[in-house]
Every structure is written in structure tokens, then in C-alpha cells.
Design a protein around this motif. Structure first.
Motif, PDB file in Angstrom:
ATOM      1  N   UNK A  20     -20.741  11.046 129.454  1.00 58.45           N
ATOM      2  CA  UNK A  20     -21.018  10.276 130.672  1.00 58.45           C
ATOM      3  C   UNK A  20     -21.540   8.861 130.417  1.00 58.45           C
ATOM      4  N   UNK A  21     -22.069   8.579 129.243  1.00 56.85           N
ATOM      5  CA  UNK A  21     -22.620   7.244 128.946  1.00 56.85           C
ATOM      6  C   UNK A  21     -21.734   6.469 127.978  1.00 56.85           C
ATOM      7  N   UNK A  22     -20.439   6.713 128.044  1.00 55.37           N
ATOM      8  CA  UNK A  22     -19.502   6.066 127.131  1.00 55.37           C
ATOM      9  C   UNK A  22     -19.548   4.543 127.246  1.00 55.37           C
ATOM     10  N   UNK A  23     -19.572   4.017 128.449  1.00 55.44           N
ATOM     11  CA  UNK A  23     -19.586   2.559 128.628  1.00 55.44           C
ATOM     12  C   UNK A  23     -20.875   1.945 128.091  1.00 55.44           C
ATOM     13  N   UNK A  53     -17.874  -3.072 133.445  1.00 56.18           N
ATOM     14  CA  UNK A  53     -17.143  -1.817 133.271  1.00 56.18           C
ATOM     15  C   UNK A  53     -15.637  -2.034 133.330  1.00 56.18           C
ATOM     16  N   UNK A  54     -15.188  -2.910 134.225  1.00 52.38           N
ATOM     17  CA  UNK A  54     -13.748  -3.134 134.362  1.00 52.38           C
ATOM     18  C   UNK A  54     -13.159  -3.926 133.192  1.00 52.38           C
ATOM     19  N   UNK A  55     -14.012  -4.511 132.344  1.00 49.18           N
ATOM     20  CA  UNK A  55     -13.533  -5.245 131.173  1.00 49.18           C
ATOM     21  C   UNK A  55     -13.433  -4.371 129.927  1.00 49.18           C
ATOM     22  N   UNK A  56     -13.776  -3.107 130.049  1.00 54.52           N
ATOM     23  CA  UNK A  56     -13.630  -2.160 128.946  1.00 54.52           C
ATOM     24  C   UNK A  56     -12.293  -1.449 129.146  1.00 54.52           C
ATOM     25  N   UNK A  57     -11.361  -1.694 128.245  1.00 53.31           N
ATOM     26  CA  UNK A  57     -10.013  -1.144 128.381  1.00 53.31           C
ATOM     27  C   UNK A  57      -9.964   0.350 128.115  1.00 53.31           C
ATOM     28  N   UNK A  58      -8.838   0.925 128.434  1.00 50.97           N
ATOM     29  CA  UNK A  58      -8.615   2.339 128.152  1.00 50.97           C
ATOM     30  C   UNK A  58      -8.475   2.514 126.646  1.00 50.97           C
ATOM     31  N   UNK A  64      -3.997   8.474 112.624  1.00 50.63           N
ATOM     32  CA  UNK A  64      -4.410   8.864 111.280  1.00 50.63           C
ATOM     33  C   UNK A  64      -5.902   9.154 111.142  1.00 50.63           C
ATOM     34  N   UNK A  65      -6.741   8.655 112.054  1.00 52.63           N
ATOM     35  CA  UNK A  65      -8.191   8.848 111.890  1.00 52.63           C
ATOM     36  C   UNK A  65      -8.840   9.650 113.012  1.00 52.63           C
ATOM     37  N   UNK A  66      -8.234   9.671 114.187  1.00 52.83           N
ATOM     38  CA  UNK A  66      -8.843  10.354 115.329  1.00 52.83           C
ATOM     39  C   UNK A  66      -9.821   9.477 116.089  1.00 52.83           C
ATOM     40  N   UNK A  67     -10.137   8.296 115.568  1.00 51.51           N
ATOM     41  CA  UNK A  67     -11.013   7.366 116.273  1.00 51.51           C
ATOM     42  C   UNK A  67     -10.258   6.787 117.462  1.00 51.51           C
ATOM     43  N   UNK A  68     -11.007   6.283 118.422  1.00 48.51           N
ATOM     44  CA  UNK A  68     -10.387   5.694 119.595  1.00 48.51           C
ATOM     45  C   UNK A  68     -10.697   4.201 119.601  1.00 48.51           C
ATOM     46  N   UNK A  69      -9.668   3.395 119.841  1.00 46.42           N
ATOM     47  CA  UNK A  69      -9.792   1.944 119.852  1.00 46.42           C
ATOM     48  C   UNK A  69      -9.881   1.455 121.290  1.00 46.42           C
ATOM     49  N   UNK A  70     -10.968   0.753 121.608  1.00 49.37           N
ATOM     50  CA  UNK A  70     -11.177   0.167 122.933  1.00 49.37           C
ATOM     51  C   UNK A  70     -11.094  -1.344 122.825  1.00 49.37           C
ATOM     52  N   UNK A  71     -10.332  -1.972 123.715  1.00 49.58           N
ATOM     53  CA  UNK A  71     -10.301  -3.431 123.804  1.00 49.58           C
ATOM     54  C   UNK A  71     -11.339  -3.834 124.855  1.00 49.58           C
ATOM     55  N   UNK A  72     -12.343  -4.594 124.420  1.00 47.31           N
ATOM     56  CA  UNK A  72     -13.464  -4.954 125.291  1.00 47.31           C
ATOM     57  C   UNK A  72     -13.502  -6.462 125.477  1.00 47.31           C
ATOM     58  N   UNK A  73     -13.537  -6.908 126.735  1.00 46.87           N
ATOM     59  CA  UNK A  73     -13.721  -8.330 127.043  1.00 46.87           C
ATOM     60  C   UNK A  73     -15.190  -8.534 127.386  1.00 46.87           C
ATOM     61  N   UNK A  74     -15.744  -9.647 126.926  1.00 45.20           N
ATOM     62  CA  UNK A  74     -17.162  -9.917 127.166  1.00 45.20           C
ATOM     63  C   UNK A  74     -17.396 -11.415 127.224  1.00 45.20           C
ATOM     64  N   UNK A  75     -18.536 -11.792 127.795  1.00 47.02           N
ATOM     65  CA  UNK A  75     -18.962 -13.194 127.836  1.00 47.02           C
ATOM     66  C   UNK A  75     -20.149 -13.337 126.901  1.00 47.02           C
ATOM     67  N   UNK A  76     -20.158 -14.451 126.168  1.00 48.28           N
ATOM     68  CA  UNK A  76     -21.221 -14.657 125.193  1.00 48.28           C
ATOM     69  C   UNK A  76     -21.587 -16.137 125.124  1.00 48.28           C
ATOM     70  N   UNK A  77     -22.830 -16.387 124.730  1.00 50.41           N
ATOM     71  CA  UNK A  77     -23.278 -17.749 124.449  1.00 50.41           C
ATOM     72  C   UNK A  77     -23.071 -17.980 122.962  1.00 50.41           C
ATOM     73  N   UNK A  78     -22.338 -19.057 122.642  1.00 48.48           N
ATOM     74  CA  UNK A  78     -21.985 -19.376 121.266  1.00 48.48           C
ATOM     75  C   UNK A  78     -22.640 -20.679 120.825  1.00 48.48           C
TER      76      UNK A  78
END
Length: 143
Positions: A20-23, A53-58, A64-78
Motif C-alpha cells: 500500500x505504500x509503494x509510491x 503520484x501521477x508522475x510515477x509510471x506503471x 531476467x531479474x524480477x525487479x520492476x522498473x518505474x519511470x518517475x518524473x520529478x521536479x528538483x532544484x539544481x
């Protein structure tokens, strides 16, 4: 020098984190991986400001590894300094060849050849400092 930018990153997560706390776990993992890191041409990530939440992709399962790859969009100060930009720095090391100074996450070296002409011959071995001819400017550790 400082920029607010929309970026994206792929995160790999082990299936044990699913629930339930995946995000929230994805947000924490993203912050751990990118804050304080250099992103090359973008600069250094100072802080992540927003991951919606809507910027975290499916997730996509890697076969080969069983891991799950998520494409995440975020805003950051650089933090991205430019050539010939004037920055505040703290001197950390002073030697006869010049001095090192810290500018946030960067360490900068200023050669004695790049110093003003009144400092060219002004290295004082006793005080381990660069002193100008008129004694108005003194570059020592910590200044």
C-alpha cells in the motif's frame, strides 16, 4: 546558478517493496539516489521538490531479474555553475601554487597565475596565506 527543472529517472525496485505504500517507497528511493548527485549537464541536485503520484509510471517487470522498473518524473532544484561566474566560496587549502575552495558540492582550484597581479608574489610561508602587496587582501584557510 540555481534552477528548478523537471527531470525523469528510472528506478528499479525489488518486489518485496510492493504494497500500500509503494509510491512513498518510490519517492524515498528517488530522493536517496538523486539528492547530492551530479547529473552531468544539468548540474548538482540540491533537493527534490515534487514527485506527484501521477508522475510515477506503471512498472515494467524485467524478465531476467524480477525487479520492476518505474519511470518517475520529478521536479528538483539544481546547482549549475557557469564558466566565469562569480561564486561565494570557502577556502580549504592554501599552498604556494594557489588555493582550493569549496563552492557547495564543487571544489575549485585557483592557480597563482589566475590571481590578480598584486597577489602573484604574495605567498607567505609562515602564515600559509596569499597576501596582496598593499596587505589589504589576505587569503587563508577558512576565509
Amino acid at each position: 546558478m540555481f534552477f528548478l527543472k523537471q527531470l525523469s529517472r528510472e528506478l528499479l525496485l525489488h518486489p518485496m517493496h510492493f504494497g500500500p505504500k509503494l509510491h512513498d517507497i518510490i519517492r524515498l528511493r528517488l530522493i536517496e539516489e538523486v539528492e547530492g548527485a551530479s547529473l552531468g549537464k544539468h548540474g548538482y541536485v540540491i533537493t527534490v521538490t515534487e514527485v506527484r503520484d501521477e508522475d510515477i509510471g506503471k512498472g515494467v517487470i524485467e524478465a531476467n531479474s524480477g525487479f520492476v522498473c518505474f519511470n518517475v518524473k520529478y521536479r528538483a532544484i539544481l546547482f549549475r555553475p557557469f564558466k566565469n561566474e562569480v561564486l561565494d566560496a570557502v577556502v580549504t587549502v592554501v599552498n604556494p601554487l594557489g588555493f582550493f575552495a569549496d563552492v557547495g558540492p564543487l571544489q575549485v582550484f585557483v592557480s597563482r597565475h589566475a590571481m590578480p597581479s598584486d597577489l602573484h608574489n604574495g605567498f607567505d610561508h609562515e602564515n600559509n596565506a596569499w597576501i596582496s602587496d598593499d596587505r589589504e587582501v589576505e587569503i587563508t584557510k577558512g576565509c
